[in-house]
Design an enzyme around this catalytic site. Structure first.
Site, PDB file in Angstrom:
ATOM      1  CD  GLN A   1      10.803  -0.993  -1.296  1.00 41.40           C
ATOM      2  OE1 GLN A   1       9.604  -1.028  -1.086  1.00 41.40           O
ATOM      3  NE2 GLN A   1      11.668  -0.685  -0.361  1.00 41.40           N
TER       4      GLN A   1
ATOM      5  N   GLY B   1       8.200  -7.047   5.441  1.00 43.62           N
ATOM      6  CA  GLY B   1       6.830  -6.689   5.800  1.00 43.62           C
ATOM      7  C   GLY B   1       6.349  -5.405   5.137  1.00 43.62           C
ATOM      8  CG  ASP B   2       3.974  -2.363   2.867  1.00 40.43           C
ATOM      9  OD1 ASP B   2       4.896  -1.537   2.786  1.00 40.43           O
ATOM     10  OD2 ASP B   2       2.792  -2.060   2.604  1.00 40.43           O
TER      11      ASP B   2
ATOM     12  CE  LYS C   1       5.794  -2.767  -0.491  1.00 35.99           C
ATOM     13  NZ  LYS C   1       6.652  -1.820   0.243  1.00 35.99           N
TER      14      LYS C   1
ATOM     15  CG  ASN D   1       6.582  -1.163  11.862  1.00 34.71           C
ATOM     16  OD1 ASN D   1       7.220  -0.301  11.268  1.00 34.71           O
ATOM     17  ND2 ASN D   1       7.160  -2.102  12.575  1.00 34.71           N
TER      18      ASN D   1
ATOM     19  CE  LYS E   1      15.075  -6.547   1.987  1.00 32.14           C
ATOM     20  NZ  LYS E   1      13.712  -7.095   2.235  1.00 32.14           N
TER      21      LYS E   1
ATOM     22  CE  LYS F   1      10.698   3.369   0.197  1.00 29.10           C
ATOM     23  NZ  LYS F   1       9.697   2.711   1.095  1.00 29.10           N
TER      24      LYS F   1
HETATM   25  P1  NDP Z   1       0.593  -1.440   9.560  1.00 26.00           P
HETATM   26  O1  NDP Z   1      -0.209  -2.544   9.003  1.00 26.00           O
HETATM   27  O2  NDP Z   1       1.472  -1.698  10.724  1.00 26.00           O
HETATM   28  O3  NDP Z   1      -0.350  -0.206   9.934  1.00 26.00           O
HETATM   29  C1  NDP Z   1      -1.162   0.447   9.001  1.00 26.00           C
HETATM   30  C2  NDP Z   1      -2.111   1.313   9.812  1.00 26.00           C
HETATM   31  O4  NDP Z   1      -2.625   2.328   8.969  1.00 26.00           O
HETATM   32  C3  NDP Z   1      -3.309   0.562  10.381  1.00 26.00           C
HETATM   33  O5  NDP Z   1      -3.425   0.857  11.730  1.00 26.00           O
HETATM   34  C4  NDP Z   1      -4.498   1.096   9.619  1.00 26.00           C
HETATM   35  O6  NDP Z   1      -5.664   1.285  10.378  1.00 26.00           O
HETATM   36  C5  NDP Z   1      -4.012   2.459   9.253  1.00 26.00           C
HETATM   37  N1  NDP Z   1      -4.707   2.974   8.093  1.00 26.00           N
HETATM   38  C6  NDP Z   1      -4.849   2.397   6.884  1.00 26.00           C
HETATM   39  N2  NDP Z   1      -5.544   3.207   6.079  1.00 26.00           N
HETATM   40  C7  NDP Z   1      -5.821   4.319   6.817  1.00 26.00           C
HETATM   41  C8  NDP Z   1      -6.488   5.532   6.565  1.00 26.00           C
HETATM   42  N3  NDP Z   1      -7.009   5.790   5.369  1.00 26.00           N
HETATM   43  N4  NDP Z   1      -6.555   6.448   7.571  1.00 26.00           N
HETATM   44  C9  NDP Z   1      -6.038   6.212   8.773  1.00 26.00           C
HETATM   45  N5  NDP Z   1      -5.397   5.084   9.079  1.00 26.00           N
HETATM   46  C10 NDP Z   1      -5.297   4.154   8.104  1.00 26.00           C
HETATM   47  O7  NDP Z   1       1.457  -0.881   8.311  1.00 26.00           O
HETATM   48  P2  NDP Z   1       2.853  -0.129   8.307  1.00 26.00           P
HETATM   49  O8  NDP Z   1       2.936   0.811   9.447  1.00 26.00           O
HETATM   50  O9  NDP Z   1       3.921  -1.131   8.118  1.00 26.00           O
HETATM   51  O10 NDP Z   1       2.746   0.683   6.935  1.00 26.00           O
HETATM   52  C11 NDP Z   1       2.168   1.977   6.864  1.00 26.00           C
HETATM   53  C12 NDP Z   1       2.704   2.682   5.621  1.00 26.00           C
HETATM   54  O11 NDP Z   1       4.131   2.773   5.688  1.00 26.00           O
HETATM   55  C13 NDP Z   1       2.402   1.999   4.289  1.00 26.00           C
HETATM   56  O12 NDP Z   1       2.239   2.996   3.291  1.00 26.00           O
HETATM   57  C14 NDP Z   1       3.682   1.227   3.994  1.00 26.00           C
HETATM   58  O13 NDP Z   1       3.853   0.974   2.625  1.00 26.00           O
HETATM   59  C15 NDP Z   1       4.710   2.224   4.503  1.00 26.00           C
HETATM   60  N6  NDP Z   1       6.030   1.689   4.826  1.00 26.00           N
HETATM   61  C16 NDP Z   1       6.186   0.618   5.668  1.00 26.00           C
HETATM   62  C17 NDP Z   1       7.452   0.149   5.963  1.00 26.00           C
HETATM   63  C18 NDP Z   1       7.682  -0.954   6.948  1.00 26.00           C
HETATM   64  O14 NDP Z   1       8.855  -1.262   7.199  1.00 26.00           O
HETATM   65  N7  NDP Z   1       6.655  -1.545   7.543  1.00 26.00           N
HETATM   66  C19 NDP Z   1       8.648   0.730   5.340  1.00 26.00           C
HETATM   67  C20 NDP Z   1       8.385   1.912   4.545  1.00 26.00           C
HETATM   68  C21 NDP Z   1       7.114   2.329   4.295  1.00 26.00           C
HETATM   69  P3  NDP Z   1      -6.700   0.135  10.706  1.00 26.00           P
HETATM   70  O15 NDP Z   1      -6.075  -0.528  11.897  1.00 26.00           O
HETATM   71  O16 NDP Z   1      -7.980   0.847  11.005  1.00 26.00           O
HETATM   72  O17 NDP Z   1      -6.749  -0.733   9.479  1.00 26.00           O
HETATM   73  O1  2IT Z   2       8.098   0.237   1.745  1.00 20.20           O
HETATM   74  C1  2IT Z   2       9.113  -0.280   2.262  1.00 20.20           C
HETATM   75  O2  2IT Z   2      10.231   0.228   2.156  1.00 20.20           O
HETATM   76  C2  2IT Z   2       8.937  -1.508   3.041  1.00 20.20           C
HETATM   77  N1  2IT Z   2       7.811  -1.967   3.212  1.00 20.20           N
HETATM   78  C3  2IT Z   2      10.126  -2.217   3.618  1.00 20.20           C
HETATM   79  C4  2IT Z   2      10.791  -3.090   2.603  1.00 20.20           C
HETATM   80  C5  2IT Z   2      11.890  -3.993   3.105  1.00 20.20           C
HETATM   81  O3  2IT Z   2      12.334  -4.813   2.292  1.00 20.20           O
HETATM   82  O4  2IT Z   2      12.323  -3.901   4.257  1.00 20.20           O
END
Ligand code: NDP
Ligand code: 2IT
Length: 446
Positions: free
Chosen positions: A114, A168-169, A129, A243, A93, A117
């Site tokens: 992961q 997603g990620d 992943k 997100n 997962k 976590k």
């Molecule tokens: P998104 O694609 O929704 O958003 C990522 C954002 O981060 C973009 O707006 C991007 O900017 C910005 N970004 C990337 N690099 C940089 C940087 N160096 N400085 C400033 N902004 C930056 O991704 P998520 O929100 O889903 O994921 C963000 C983080 O959270 C990742 O590390 C992911 O692994 C983690 N995560 C996500 C989960 C999920 O459910 N989605 C769960 C747990 C963790 P730009 O628009 O300019 O590219």
């Molecule tokens: O980093 C993370 O925990 C995620 N991108 C979410 C993983 C998931 O299976 O919901």
């Protein structure tokens, strides 16, 4: 060098020369190794079972070519991977990431994180992943759809609701999951919960979109409650505008905090008195439309090119963008301006030398594997809802999420308390390790 470092160095050496260039993966492994190897070495059953070594070598790495057509008819080739790290406590997962920086190194680090976590959530979820070096920037909707379909054509033989359940990620949200789920349904010839993060009209869970950012705030609230405090009036700086960042911002704002920043790769949106809900929603709309956030129309908000959120003197800092975004010099800024908590919404957002700065200060640091675990936890709830073919209400899921984050906080605090202080990173590593170790030992040498 203390014993922890000696053991860690020896462990990393044993992983083999092929990992030496995998800097992100080694960074993630080192964090865990420093906290758990003394436990493993002191217990012959654990050391004979080589528990950490078995987690640090993924079960398998699937690698494939993704061939797809652009709108003009040109042929494009990308690389895709799924790292299936461990299914010892449940089906593989973890999310899928589409970004030009995606590599085996990045996906091995994320798959390893992961596992720990997912173990902390208490749910039956293994670790994995995947993703591609595909860059969606500048691509049309139809190109993104064709890419997602081509990616799933290669991935489909390896996933399934009891086998491996992607989500997603970075750059993979509800739209991409929709296209990939449609492709899965066609290729697999069946309808099931092989992906999470689906839309509500076709098997998705309420609150999955919000879950990661909300869970980060629930975790901080649990941290503050320890000392009878809350978020009201706190200056909270957040990086990212995706997100995780925007949902953390919405929940923090709702809890009465002043959200002073969001950011992207070109700069930081700053609001000295805190962002309104409308402004945060505007950021979400701009991001969804692929537009920048450099021209906020709200009074009191400005966009500072090339600035990072950490120079605006927050009391709470939430890196929610990407790995290694917060460096040593930025950590020094946070310490100097009196920041109290740094909690990770992103996975491994702090460089090692930034962590050293925080660890030598009074700042309390909450690692992503605990603080952002609510995203995958609600994915786990989506899997159960799909299995029993019913859906929970938003309120039920939110209540469950609050409860899960409190439980994770309690598990981590129990393992991490030393001399009246909680070391959250250590607590998370040890609590996750113990659950995985029990399962590995119980299931024999495989
Ligand atoms: P998104 O694609 O929704 O958003 C990522 C954002 O981060 C973009 O707006 C991007 O900017 C910005 N970004 C990337 N690099 C940089 C940087 N160096 N400085 C400033 N902004 C930056 O991704 P998520 O929100 O889903 O994921 C963000 C983080 O959270 C990742 O590390 C992911 O692994 C983690 N995560 C996500 C989960 C999920 O459910 N989605 C769960 C747990 C963790 P730009 O628009 O300019 O590219
Ligand atoms: O980093 C993370 O925990 C995620 N991108 C979410 C993983 C998931 O299976 O919901």
């Amino acid at each position: 060098m203390d014993r922890r470092d000696v053991l860690t160095n020896a462990f990393v050496d044993e992983l083999g020369s092929h990992t030496r260039s995998q800097n992100n993966f080694i960074q993630a492994v080192r964090h865990v190794a420093r906290d758990v190897l003394t436990i493993e070495k002191n217990d012959p059953a654990l050391s004979n079972a080589k528990v950490l070594h078995r987690l640090a070598e993924p079960d398998r790495i699937l690698s494939f070519r993704v061939t797809w057509e652009s709108d003009t008819g040109g042929v494009n080739i990308n690389r895709g991977w799924r790292v299936q790290t461990s299914n010892v406590i449940g089906p593989y997962k973890g999310g899928l990431r589409f970004h030009p920086t995606v590599s085996v190194d990045i996906l091995k680090f994320l798959g390893f994180e992961q596992c720990f976590k997912n173990a902390l959530t208490g749910l039956p979820l293994g670790g994995a992943k995947g993703g591609s070096d595909f860059d969606p920037r500048g691509r049309t909707e139809r190109e993104i759809m064709r890419f997602c379909q081509a990616f799933m054509r290669e991935l489909a033989p390896h996933i399934g609701p009891d086998r491996d359940v992607p989500a997603g990620d970075i750059n993979v949200g509800p739209r991409e999951i929709g296209y990939m789920f449609g492709a899965w349904r066609k290729f697999a010839g069946q309808y099931d919960g092989a992906l999470t993060g689906k839309g509500l009209s076709y098997g998705g869970s309420q609150m999955r979109v919000e879950a990661t950012g909300y869970s980060l705030v629930y975790f901080i609230q649990a941290m503050l409650e320890q000392n009878g405090r809350d978020l009201a009036g706190k200056r909270v700086a957040i990086s990212g505008k995706g997100n995780v960042a925007t949902h953390a911002a919405l929940k923090a704002q709702e809890a009465g905090a002043k959200v002073i920043t969001l950011s992207d790769t070109s700069g930081t949106l700053y609001a000295a008195d805190g962002m309104s809900r409308d402004l945060i929603c505007w950021v979400q709309q701009r991001k969804d439309a692929g537009e920048d956030i450099s021209a906020p129309k709200e009074k009191g908000a400005s966009f500072e090119s090339n600035a990072v959120p950490w120079s605006f003197e927050p009391e709470i800092a939430l890196p929610c963008a990407t790995q290694n975004e917060l460096t040593q010099i930025m950590a020094k800024d946070l310490v100097d301006s009196g920041t109290e908590i740094v909690a990770e919404g992103a996975n491994m957002p702090l460089t090692d030398d930034a962590l050293e700065v925080l660890n030598a200060s009074d700042v309390v640091h909450a690692p992503g594997k605990a603080a952002n675990a609510g995203g995958v936890a609600v994915s786990g709830l989506e899997m159960s809802q799909n299995s029993y073919r019913r859906s929970m209400s938003a309120q039920e899921v939110d209540n469950a999420l609050v409860g899960l984050m409190k439980e994770i906080h309690a598990r981590v605090a129990e393992e991490g308390t030393q001399d009246g202080r909680i070391d959250y990173a250590r607590g998370a590593n040890i609590a996750g390790y113990r659950r995985l170790a029990q399962a590995i030992q119980a299931q024999g040498v495989l």
